[in-house]
Scaffold this motif. Structure first.
Motif, PDB file in Angstrom:
ATOM      1  N   THR A  77       0.837  -1.207   0.000  1.00 46.29           N
ATOM      2  CA  THR A  77       0.000   0.000   0.000  1.00 46.29           C
ATOM      3  C   THR A  77       0.867   1.251   0.000  1.00 46.29           C
ATOM      4  OG1 THR A  77      -1.590  -1.250   1.299  1.00 46.29           O
ATOM      5  CG2 THR A  77      -1.955   1.111   1.159  1.00 46.29           C
ATOM      6  N   GLU A  78       1.950   1.190   0.778  1.00 45.00           N
ATOM      7  CA  GLU A  78       2.852   2.344   0.839  1.00 45.00           C
ATOM      8  C   GLU A  78       3.407   2.641  -0.556  1.00 45.00           C
ATOM      9  OE1 GLU A  78       5.893   1.995   3.747  1.00 45.00           O
ATOM     10  OE2 GLU A  78       6.851   3.853   3.136  1.00 45.00           O
ATOM     11  N   ARG A  79       3.802   1.575  -1.255  1.00 49.52           N
ATOM     12  CA  ARG A  79       4.349   1.731  -2.608  1.00 49.52           C
ATOM     13  C   ARG A  79       3.272   2.295  -3.555  1.00 49.52           C
ATOM     14  NH1 ARG A  79       7.962   3.490  -5.450  1.00 49.52           N
ATOM     15  NH2 ARG A  79       8.339   2.531  -7.450  1.00 49.52           N
ATOM     16  N   LEU A  80       2.040   1.786  -3.379  1.00 41.81           N
ATOM     17  CA  LEU A  80       0.935   2.251  -4.223  1.00 41.81           C
ATOM     18  C   LEU A  80       0.727   3.752  -4.033  1.00 41.81           C
ATOM     19  CD1 LEU A  80      -1.449   1.140  -6.056  1.00 41.81           C
ATOM     20  CD2 LEU A  80      -2.832   1.339  -4.009  1.00 41.81           C
ATOM     21  N   LEU A  81       0.773   4.190  -2.763  1.00 43.36           N
ATOM     22  CA  LEU A  81       0.547   5.607  -2.486  1.00 43.36           C
ATOM     23  C   LEU A  81       1.696   6.454  -3.009  1.00 43.36           C
ATOM     24  CD1 LEU A  81      -1.021   5.425   1.086  1.00 43.36           C
ATOM     25  CD2 LEU A  81      -2.158   5.708  -1.104  1.00 43.36           C
ATOM     26  N   GLU A  82       2.916   5.876  -2.987  1.00 36.83           N
ATOM     27  CA  GLU A  82       4.057   6.611  -3.554  1.00 36.83           C
ATOM     28  C   GLU A  82       3.865   6.825  -5.049  1.00 36.83           C
ATOM     29  OE1 GLU A  82       7.620   4.997  -0.654  1.00 36.83           O
ATOM     30  OE2 GLU A  82       7.613   4.439  -2.759  1.00 36.83           O
ATOM     31  N   LEU A  83       3.275   5.796  -5.696  1.00 40.33           N
ATOM     32  CA  LEU A  83       3.109   5.866  -7.154  1.00 40.33           C
ATOM     33  C   LEU A  83       1.906   6.708  -7.566  1.00 40.33           C
ATOM     34  CD1 LEU A  83       3.829   2.151  -8.109  1.00 40.33           C
ATOM     35  CD2 LEU A  83       5.290   4.109  -8.578  1.00 40.33           C
ATOM     36  N   ALA A 114       0.749   8.349 -11.141  1.00 42.84           N
ATOM     37  CA  ALA A 114      -0.356   7.822 -11.942  1.00 42.84           C
ATOM     38  C   ALA A 114      -1.241   8.967 -12.420  1.00 42.84           C
ATOM     39  CB  ALA A 114      -1.167   6.829 -11.119  1.00 42.84           C
ATOM     40  N   LYS A 115      -1.484   9.940 -11.511  1.00 38.28           N
ATOM     41  CA  LYS A 115      -2.328  11.076 -11.889  1.00 38.28           C
ATOM     42  C   LYS A 115      -1.646  11.880 -12.994  1.00 38.28           C
ATOM     43  CE  LYS A 115      -4.830  11.630  -7.610  1.00 38.28           C
ATOM     44  NZ  LYS A 115      -4.865  12.255  -6.306  1.00 38.28           N
ATOM     45  N   GLU A 116      -0.330  12.057 -12.838  1.00 41.01           N
ATOM     46  CA  GLU A 116       0.420  12.803 -13.837  1.00 41.01           C
ATOM     47  C   GLU A 116       0.368  12.052 -15.171  1.00 41.01           C
ATOM     48  OE1 GLU A 116       4.219  14.207 -12.401  1.00 41.01           O
ATOM     49  OE2 GLU A 116       5.024  14.067 -14.425  1.00 41.01           O
ATOM     50  N   TYR A 117       0.474  10.715 -15.100  1.00 50.47           N
ATOM     51  CA  TYR A 117       0.428   9.883 -16.304  1.00 50.47           C
ATOM     52  C   TYR A 117      -0.923  10.064 -17.008  1.00 50.47           C
ATOM     53  CZ  TYR A 117      -0.100   5.734 -19.210  1.00 50.47           C
ATOM     54  OH  TYR A 117      -0.345   4.911 -20.259  1.00 50.47           O
ATOM     55  N   GLU A 118      -1.995   9.991 -16.226  1.00 49.04           N
ATOM     56  CA  GLU A 118      -3.336  10.107 -16.825  1.00 49.04           C
ATOM     57  C   GLU A 118      -3.534  11.462 -17.498  1.00 49.04           C
ATOM     58  OE1 GLU A 118      -6.379   9.340 -13.939  1.00 49.04           O
ATOM     59  OE2 GLU A 118      -5.537   7.359 -13.551  1.00 49.04           O
ATOM     60  N   ALA A 119      -3.067  12.515 -16.806  1.00 42.34           N
ATOM     61  CA  ALA A 119      -3.242  13.867 -17.358  1.00 42.34           C
ATOM     62  C   ALA A 119      -2.478  13.998 -18.671  1.00 42.34           C
ATOM     63  CB  ALA A 119      -2.765  14.906 -16.355  1.00 42.34           C
ATOM     64  N   LEU A 120      -1.237  13.478 -18.695  1.00 43.24           N
ATOM     65  CA  LEU A 120      -0.417  13.596 -19.890  1.00 43.24           C
ATOM     66  C   LEU A 120      -0.976  12.729 -21.013  1.00 43.24           C
ATOM     67  CD1 LEU A 120       2.075  14.858 -21.100  1.00 43.24           C
ATOM     68  CD2 LEU A 120       3.440  13.011 -20.171  1.00 43.24           C
ATOM     69  N   ASP A 121      -1.476  11.541 -20.644  1.00 45.59           N
ATOM     70  CA  ASP A 121      -2.063  10.618 -21.613  1.00 45.59           C
ATOM     71  C   ASP A 121      -3.249  11.301 -22.309  1.00 45.59           C
ATOM     72  OD1 ASP A 121      -2.165   7.893 -22.669  1.00 45.59           O
ATOM     73  OD2 ASP A 121      -4.062   7.733 -21.606  1.00 45.59           O
TER      74      ASP A 121
END
Ligand code: SF4
Length: 342
Positions: free
Chosen positions: A266-272, A276-283
């Motif tokens: 979960t910690e890793r997920l929250l780090e990512l 992920a949000k940046e990826y979606e926006a750029l996508d």
């Protein structure tokens, strides 16, 4: 001779040494001290309890800031210093940014903002500098964009500026935004109006409530706690505040032992998650650009090492009897591949 060799080995410069020294310098520049007044930046935080804890919890009893977050704050300060230097080199007169200002009536303190003047022009302008990612930079083009932005740290900038305008009785203010990637800047111009007054008054009211609690040494109540898992998870006062988070009636609480792997993942997920949000926006942004380029019916765009392909799929409409009936449309799917080896 042997002693000299050992000494030389010890003194050899390594990448690790340099990186550690760099981090030490950045850490030293992050001030963490017990606030004797309400900092403007803290009042602009969405949580009222946070402002109380900032004045009552000693630095050595706070959770340490994540290293990445600390570096990010230090980077913001460095960027502001760089802009000030550039403006001076461009012949502008730039004052402030180092000193503290105080409004004792509300026990508010803030960093002196910049006062920028171009020789030969009538008046200078008060300004605040913020640096951000290219995506945040592109998403802000007006005061309204700041005020209603999806990121809380951007909405915080707006509140800061409104409070500075009222406390300094200035009707004009600039928020200078710098794109950290390209170095480009843009200016969001503020004029003191009803909305700005309301935002500032809300923060002044918050300062007065915080002052009362600090004076009588009372901890904030539940209604003053933001209790938002996204924000509280990063908060340096989480262990003192212990906000009530919503756990549904059907919640299953795991033991520390059985939860450790889950917690690590979960910690890793929250780090990512921010990535992920940046990826979606750029996508989204890239796909819209490609669709616009192919509006003439083209199916592929070739640029540099990349090929973007637009596939058009006919989506049938729903039958009339389904209410409301949905008309058919052509769905465009865009995919990217790297055409050349990296
Ligand atoms: S843990 Fe959450 S509720 Fe408590 S002070 Fe921090 S942000 Fe506010």
């Amino acid at each position: 001779m042997a002693t000299t060799q050992v000494l030389e080995q010890e003194q050899e410069l390594t990448p690790e040494r340099l990186i550690e020294d760099y981090k030490t310098l950045k850490r030293a520049r992050q001030h963490s001290s017990m606030a004797s007044a309400n900092w403007v930046t803290v009042l602009a935080h969405e949580c009222e309890a946070y402002a109380v804890f900032n004045r009552t919890v000693p630095p050595n009893e706070r959770r340490p800031l994540k290293e990445s977050l600390g570096m990010l704050f230090a980077e913001g300060n460095d960027q502001a210093r760089a802009i000030k230097r550039d403006l001076l080199d461009a012949g502008y007169e730039v004052e402030g940014a180092e000193d503290q200002m105080a409004w004792p009536r509300y026990q508010i303190t803030g960093r002196q903002d910049l006062k920028i003047r171009r020789p030969g022009t009538k008046r200078g302008v008060n300004a605040e500098i913020k640096s951000c990612s290219p995506f945040t930079f592109d998403s802000i083009n007006s005061v309204a964009d700041l005020r209603h932005h999806k990121w809380s740290f951007v909405r915080k900038w707006d509140r800061q500026v409104c409070l500075y305008m009222v406390l300094q009785s200035v009707s004009r203010y600039w928020l200078i935004l710098k794109n950290k990637s390209t170095g480009a800047i843009k200016i969001i111009e503020y004029t003191l109006g009803d909305e700005e007054l309301q935002v500032a008054e809300a923060l002044i009211g918050k300062a007065e409530r915080v002052n009362r609690l600090v004076q009588i040494a009372q901890m904030p109540g539940a209604e003053q706690k933001l209790s938002d898992p996204d924000v509280c998870g990063e908060c340096e006062f989480l262990h003192v505040c212990l906000p009530e988070m919503e756990f549904g009636p059907g919640a299953k609480v795991l033991t520390e032992e059985s939860a450790s792997e889950l917690a690590q993942k979960t910690e890793r997920l929250l780090e990512l998650r921010p990535l992920a949000k940046e990826y979606e926006a750029l996508d989204d942004e890239l796909k819209e650009e490609v669709k616009a380029l192919c509006a003439d019916g083209s199916e592929q765009v070739v640029y540099g090492d990349y090929v973007a392909t637009v596939k058009r799929i006919q989506v049938n409409g729903s039958p009339e009897k389904v209410v409301p009936a949905k008309p058919g449309y052509v769905q465009q799917r865009v995919t990217f591949i790297r055409a050349a080896a990296p």
